[in-house]
Enzyme design. Structure first.
Site, mmCIF file in Angstrom:
data_model
loop_
_atom_site.group_PDB
_atom_site.id
_atom_site.type_symbol
_atom_site.label_atom_id
_atom_site.label_comp_id
_atom_site.label_asym_id
_atom_site.label_seq_id
_atom_site.Cartn_x
_atom_site.Cartn_y
_atom_site.Cartn_z
ATOM 1 C CG ASP A 35 -2.063 0.986 1.086
ATOM 2 O OD1 ASP A 35 -3.219 0.537 0.963
ATOM 3 O OD2 ASP A 35 -1.804 2.212 1.097
ATOM 4 C CB ILE A 36 0.832 4.227 -2.195
ATOM 5 C CG1 ILE A 36 1.919 5.105 -2.755
ATOM 6 C CG2 ILE A 36 -0.431 5.014 -1.915
ATOM 7 C CD1 ILE A 36 1.601 5.659 -4.142
ATOM 8 C CG HIS A 110 -8.622 -3.246 -2.439
ATOM 9 N ND1 HIS A 110 -9.521 -2.520 -3.200
ATOM 10 C CD2 HIS A 110 -8.465 -2.555 -1.289
ATOM 11 C CE1 HIS A 110 -9.878 -1.436 -2.532
ATOM 12 N NE2 HIS A 110 -9.269 -1.432 -1.366
ATOM 13 C CG HIS A 112 -6.727 -2.780 3.066
ATOM 14 N ND1 HIS A 112 -5.994 -1.635 2.863
ATOM 15 C CD2 HIS A 112 -7.938 -2.551 2.484
ATOM 16 C CE1 HIS A 112 -6.722 -0.755 2.199
ATOM 17 N NE2 HIS A 112 -7.908 -1.274 1.952
#
Ligand code: AMP
Length: 126
Positions: A35-36, A110, A112
């Site tokens: 994750d960015i 998605h 996480h």
């Protein structure tokens, strides 16, 4: 009613190689990358390569091969990234946001995968 898939979303662009990512695993049907804006020491996103907006869309419409591939990859990454619960601590959390109430920012399904610190309670009190 479901939301139509928008192929201009960020994860679709990552899958097409149009914008960079920090991949950590790729299988026939799935991709995992960092994750960015990490919320924990380990914060990985796992996405199916197919065009699904939410987990429910994926569960309904994906092939069994896609579902097995994705599900196994999530579990394998939790182990490979040392996020296995032990008597002394450890562990991880899986989150899949869907829609406005969940603040889904990217409309491509998605999960996480979060860990590496104590993550606290699931949600703030109501
Ligand atoms: P969600 O709110 O569940 O849709 O979460 C979307 C996640 O995607 C957020 O945690 C973002 O930090 C992350 N994100 C957005 N753009 C990128 C990107 N280009 N590469 C990696 N992660 C991203």
């Amino acid at each position: 009613m479901t939301i139509a898939y928008d192929d201009q979303n960020i994860f679709a662009k990552i899958l097409r190689g149009e914008i960079p990512s920090e991949p950590i695993a790729e299988t026939e049907h799935s991709l995992a990358f960092r994750d960015i804006r990490p919320q924990a020491p380990v914060h990985v996103l796992v996405i199916p390569k197919g065009a699904y907006v939410t987990y429910a869309d994926f569960a309904r419409d994906a092939s069994e091969a896609e579902i097995v591939d994705f599900t196994r990859l999530v579990g394998q990454l939790a182990e490979e990234l040392d996020l296995v619960p032990s008597p002394g601590g450890g562990g991880h959390r899986l989150i899949s946001n869907a829609g406005a109430d969940a603040h889904q920012e990217v409309p491509h399904m998605h999960i996480h995968l979060l860990g590496g610190r104590a993550l606290g309670g699931l949600l703030p009190a109501m």
